[in-house]
Design a protein around this motif. Structure first.
Motif, PDB file in Angstrom:
ATOM      1  N   VAL A  28      58.822  37.802   9.675  1.00  0.00           N
ATOM      2  CA  VAL A  28      58.849  37.534  11.112  1.00  0.00           C
ATOM      3  C   VAL A  28      57.938  38.541  11.804  1.00  0.00           C
ATOM      4  O   VAL A  28      58.112  39.752  11.666  1.00  0.00           O
ATOM      5  N   MET A  29      56.965  38.021  12.538  1.00  0.00           N
ATOM      6  CA  MET A  29      56.063  38.895  13.301  1.00  0.00           C
ATOM      7  C   MET A  29      56.518  38.889  14.763  1.00  0.00           C
ATOM      8  O   MET A  29      56.679  37.828  15.361  1.00  0.00           O
ATOM      9  N   LEU A  30      56.758  40.080  15.308  1.00  0.00           N
ATOM     10  CA  LEU A  30      57.103  40.221  16.725  1.00  0.00           C
ATOM     11  C   LEU A  30      55.888  40.836  17.400  1.00  0.00           C
ATOM     12  O   LEU A  30      55.503  41.967  17.080  1.00  0.00           O
ATOM     13  N   CYS A  31      55.272  40.076  18.294  1.00  0.00           N
ATOM     14  CA  CYS A  31      53.951  40.477  18.812  1.00  0.00           C
ATOM     15  C   CYS A  31      53.973  40.669  20.334  1.00  0.00           C
ATOM     16  O   CYS A  31      54.533  39.840  21.055  1.00  0.00           O
ATOM     17  N   ALA A  32      53.384  41.761  20.795  1.00  0.00           N
ATOM     18  CA  ALA A  32      53.168  41.965  22.233  1.00  0.00           C
ATOM     19  C   ALA A  32      51.773  42.563  22.407  1.00  0.00           C
ATOM     20  O   ALA A  32      51.446  43.549  21.737  1.00  0.00           O
ATOM     21  N   HIS A  33      50.976  41.971  23.263  1.00  0.00           N
ATOM     22  CA  HIS A  33      49.643  42.570  23.476  1.00  0.00           C
ATOM     23  C   HIS A  33      49.789  43.814  24.347  1.00  0.00           C
ATOM     24  O   HIS A  33      50.563  43.828  25.318  1.00  0.00           O
ATOM     25  N   CYS A  34      49.054  44.853  23.978  1.00  0.00           N
ATOM     26  CA  CYS A  34      49.205  46.131  24.685  1.00  0.00           C
ATOM     27  C   CYS A  34      48.088  46.356  25.710  1.00  0.00           C
ATOM     28  O   CYS A  34      48.122  47.343  26.441  1.00  0.00           O
ATOM     29  N   ASP A  35      47.100  45.460  25.753  1.00  0.00           N
ATOM     30  CA  ASP A  35      45.999  45.664  26.713  1.00  0.00           C
ATOM     31  C   ASP A  35      46.364  45.100  28.072  1.00  0.00           C
ATOM     32  O   ASP A  35      47.245  44.262  28.213  1.00  0.00           O
ATOM     33  N   GLU A  36      45.666  45.603  29.092  1.00  0.00           N
ATOM     34  CA  GLU A  36      45.805  45.120  30.468  1.00  0.00           C
ATOM     35  C   GLU A  36      44.408  44.792  31.005  1.00  0.00           C
ATOM     36  O   GLU A  36      43.403  45.264  30.472  1.00  0.00           O
ATOM     37  N   ILE A  37      44.381  43.988  32.063  1.00  0.00           N
ATOM     38  CA  ILE A  37      43.103  43.704  32.699  1.00  0.00           C
ATOM     39  C   ILE A  37      42.541  44.984  33.335  1.00  0.00           C
ATOM     40  O   ILE A  37      43.268  45.953  33.534  1.00  0.00           O
ATOM     41  N   GLY A  38      41.272  44.983  33.643  1.00  0.00           N
ATOM     42  CA  GLY A  38      40.669  46.166  34.257  1.00  0.00           C
ATOM     43  C   GLY A  38      39.282  45.845  34.782  1.00  0.00           C
ATOM     44  O   GLY A  38      38.956  44.681  35.069  1.00  0.00           O
ATOM     45  N   LEU A  39      38.487  46.875  34.901  1.00  0.00           N
ATOM     46  CA  LEU A  39      37.112  46.738  35.386  1.00  0.00           C
ATOM     47  C   LEU A  39      36.218  47.586  34.504  1.00  0.00           C
ATOM     48  O   LEU A  39      36.701  48.483  33.808  1.00  0.00           O
ATOM     49  N   MET A  40      34.922  47.323  34.545  1.00  0.00           N
ATOM     50  CA  MET A  40      33.994  48.087  33.722  1.00  0.00           C
ATOM     51  C   MET A  40      32.780  48.514  34.551  1.00  0.00           C
ATOM     52  O   MET A  40      32.312  47.751  35.405  1.00  0.00           O
TER      53      MET A  40
ATOM     54  N   GLY B 138      38.704  40.702  31.897  1.00  0.00           N
ATOM     55  CA  GLY B 138      39.789  39.716  31.995  1.00  0.00           C
ATOM     56  C   GLY B 138      39.850  39.090  33.384  1.00  0.00           C
ATOM     57  O   GLY B 138      38.920  39.218  34.190  1.00  0.00           O
ATOM     58  N   GLY B 139      40.957  38.439  33.677  1.00  0.00           N
ATOM     59  CA  GLY B 139      41.088  37.627  34.894  1.00  0.00           C
ATOM     60  C   GLY B 139      41.469  38.441  36.118  1.00  0.00           C
ATOM     61  O   GLY B 139      42.622  38.466  36.531  1.00  0.00           O
ATOM     62  N   VAL B 140      40.474  39.089  36.727  1.00  0.00           N
ATOM     63  CA  VAL B 140      40.714  39.950  37.895  1.00  0.00           C
ATOM     64  C   VAL B 140      40.370  39.171  39.162  1.00  0.00           C
ATOM     65  O   VAL B 140      39.326  38.536  39.239  1.00  0.00           O
ATOM     66  N   ASP B 141      41.250  39.227  40.166  1.00  0.00           N
ATOM     67  CA  ASP B 141      41.031  38.570  41.447  1.00  0.00           C
ATOM     68  C   ASP B 141      40.363  39.559  42.399  1.00  0.00           C
ATOM     69  O   ASP B 141      40.991  40.527  42.833  1.00  0.00           O
ATOM     70  N   GLY B 142      39.097  39.297  42.715  1.00  0.00           N
ATOM     71  CA  GLY B 142      38.330  40.219  43.558  1.00  0.00           C
ATOM     72  C   GLY B 142      38.968  40.484  44.906  1.00  0.00           C
ATOM     73  O   GLY B 142      38.825  41.569  45.471  1.00  0.00           O
ATOM     74  N   SER B 143      39.730  39.500  45.421  1.00  0.00           N
ATOM     75  CA  SER B 143      40.296  39.654  46.766  1.00  0.00           C
ATOM     76  C   SER B 143      41.419  40.699  46.788  1.00  0.00           C
ATOM     77  O   SER B 143      41.887  41.081  47.855  1.00  0.00           O
ATOM     78  N   THR B 144      41.881  41.162  45.616  1.00  0.00           N
ATOM     79  CA  THR B 144      42.958  42.155  45.580  1.00  0.00           C
ATOM     80  C   THR B 144      42.432  43.577  45.384  1.00  0.00           C
ATOM     81  O   THR B 144      43.210  44.517  45.245  1.00  0.00           O
TER      82      THR B 144
ATOM     83  N   PRO C 297      36.311  35.982  57.357  1.00  0.00           N
ATOM     84  CA  PRO C 297      36.204  36.824  56.159  1.00  0.00           C
ATOM     85  C   PRO C 297      35.589  36.031  55.003  1.00  0.00           C
ATOM     86  O   PRO C 297      35.922  34.869  54.807  1.00  0.00           O
ATOM     87  N   LYS C 298      34.698  36.689  54.262  1.00  0.00           N
ATOM     88  CA  LYS C 298      34.016  35.984  53.160  1.00  0.00           C
ATOM     89  C   LYS C 298      34.800  36.177  51.866  1.00  0.00           C
ATOM     90  O   LYS C 298      35.482  37.188  51.692  1.00  0.00           O
ATOM     91  N   PRO C 299      34.714  35.200  50.943  1.00  0.00           N
ATOM     92  CA  PRO C 299      35.351  35.402  49.648  1.00  0.00           C
ATOM     93  C   PRO C 299      34.754  36.632  48.953  1.00  0.00           C
ATOM     94  O   PRO C 299      33.553  36.907  49.107  1.00  0.00           O
ATOM     95  N   VAL C 300      35.607  37.384  48.246  1.00  0.00           N
ATOM     96  CA  VAL C 300      35.139  38.638  47.644  1.00  0.00           C
ATOM     97  C   VAL C 300      34.672  38.386  46.221  1.00  0.00           C
ATOM     98  O   VAL C 300      35.430  37.922  45.372  1.00  0.00           O
TER      99      VAL C 300
ATOM    100  N   TYR D 246      53.294  37.869  41.136  1.00  0.00           N
ATOM    101  CA  TYR D 246      52.003  38.476  41.527  1.00  0.00           C
ATOM    102  C   TYR D 246      51.166  38.867  40.307  1.00  0.00           C
ATOM    103  O   TYR D 246      50.581  39.959  40.253  1.00  0.00           O
ATOM    104  N   MET D 247      51.109  37.970  39.326  1.00  0.00           N
ATOM    105  CA  MET D 247      50.377  38.194  38.071  1.00  0.00           C
ATOM    106  C   MET D 247      48.941  38.667  38.339  1.00  0.00           C
ATOM    107  O   MET D 247      48.267  38.150  39.221  1.00  0.00           O
ATOM    108  N   HIS D 248      48.501  39.621  37.562  1.00  0.00           N
ATOM    109  CA  HIS D 248      47.131  40.156  37.600  1.00  0.00           C
ATOM    110  C   HIS D 248      46.781  40.803  38.944  1.00  0.00           C
ATOM    111  O   HIS D 248      45.645  40.692  39.420  1.00  0.00           O
TER     112      HIS D 248
END
Ligand SMILES: [Zn+2]
Length: 349
Positions: A60-72, A88-94, A123-126, A313-315
């Motif tokens: 039995v494999m119990l899996c959880a990803h340890c990475d998070e979204i970010g910026l570079m 990853g899936g970052v929302d510029g407006s936040t 306001p313009k989209p970010v 409020y995902m991501h």
């Protein structure tokens, strides 16, 4: 949740883990789990394994990803401002007006004052490629001494403890799943088990389920349980009719659909009922977008279940979960593994 567990969670959430730079969080988790499991190892991709070896099948494999979204850091302009790309899936407006960390370097994401906007201007989209990070450098050369192209950033936001056992933080996706995995492995290490268990903290989920693909192959499980956040839609402007009615404090969210093994789902439902753990469901007619869909397609196929922690409020920098749901996930997973034995047949009927 007990005070000691809250402290362990706070320590875990203090460790940044942008996809591709998971070394620090893997080191933290290894240090925490070393007394409980037998021989932690890390592979060339960065995935980390926590064996609880027993003679029985299935594995039995119990899996959880340890990475998070970010910026570079994509570039540095002549004034010393950093140009950035999403990891990853970052929302510029936040992002505008947020603090960031690039290793030990602190910065802020700048934003033109509202005063500069004409009263009739909308306001313009970010767009993230138009944003900039200000680390206080006077010029390009000074900035280049502190940061390098390709460095990862995370938002520099504290954990906020809310009412009713709820907490808000960035990157609860999926460090809360890692926390559940850690607490479960500690409990299982004290139990008699009839099956071989391998805990895995996979890497690079947010950039294409990469770590689950390689760690699933290496682990070669017959059964895989994936732990990740799932959407809570109990907040204003969430379309429950479209995304499903799921809430904080209402229990683990189990996915149903082609990616989930029906026998495994039935077994989890029975264990939840025996232990009076509430469940919620998410309809997933196609691929779920989590590590579960990579694990299901490992080698000759793996009986897979996707367990979700409800998350508002995902991501964003204020992802919000309830610790009661976290405890229920630990209890459900521990109880299911403890009663698991080699007699189950997971071939769909
Ligand atoms: Zn996730």
């Amino acid at each position: 949740m007990k005070a000691a567990a809250r402290k362990r969670l706070a320590q875990l959430l203090a460790v940044p883990s942008p996809s591709g730079e998971e070394g620090a969080i893997q080191a933290h988790v290894a240090q925490q789990l070393r007394p409980s499991v037998k021989g932690i190892h890390r592979d060339v991709h960065g995935n980390q394994y926590y064996p609880l070896p027993r003679k029985g099948k299935p594995r039995v494999m119990l899996c959880a990803h340890c990475d998070e979204i970010g910026l570079m850091v994509r570039g540095i302009d002549e004034h010393g401002f950093l140009q950035i790309s999403p990891i990853g899936g970052v929302d510029g407006s936040t992002l505008q007006g947020q603090r960031v960390r690039i290793g030990n370097v602190r910065g802020v994401i700048g934003c033109p004052p509202i005063h500069f906007r004409a009263s009739d201007e909308k306001p313009k989209p970010v767009s993230i490629d138009k944003l900039w990070v200000d680390i206080g450098a006077r010029n390009k050369a000074e900035a280049a001494r502190r940061v390098t192209i390709g460095d990862a950033l995370v938002l520099d936001t504290p954990v906020t403890w809310l009412r009713n056992d709820r907490i808000a933080a960035r990157g609860l996706d999926n460090r809360i799943g890692v926390f559940i995995l850690m607490e479960t492995l500690k409990r299982l290490s004290r139990r008699r088990l009839a099956v071989d268990v391998m805990g895995v903290t996979s890497v690079q989920e947010e950039v294409g389920l990469r770590g689950a693909t390689t760690s699933g192959y290496r682990c070669d499980p017959q059964v895989a349980i994936n732990l990740d956040v799932n959407f809570a839609t109990d907040h204003p402007h969430a379309d429950g009719a479209r995304w499903g009615e799921t809430a904080l404090s209402a229990g683990p969210i189990l996915a149903r659909g082609a990616g989930v093994n029906p026998q495994l789902l039935t077994a989890f439902q029975a264990v939840a009922k025996q232990n009076a753990i509430p469940l919620q469901y998410r309809a997933e007619p196609e691929a779920s977008g989590t590590d579960a869909s990579a694990l299901q397609r490992t080698r000759g196929g793996v009986a897979t279940l996707d367990m979700g922690i409800p998350n508002r409020y995902m991501h964003t920098a204020v992802e919000t979960v309830c610790l009661e749901d976290v405890t229920h996930c630990v209890e459900l997973l521990t109880a299911w593994v403890a009663q698991c034995n080699g007699t189950s047949d997971y071939t769909p009927r």
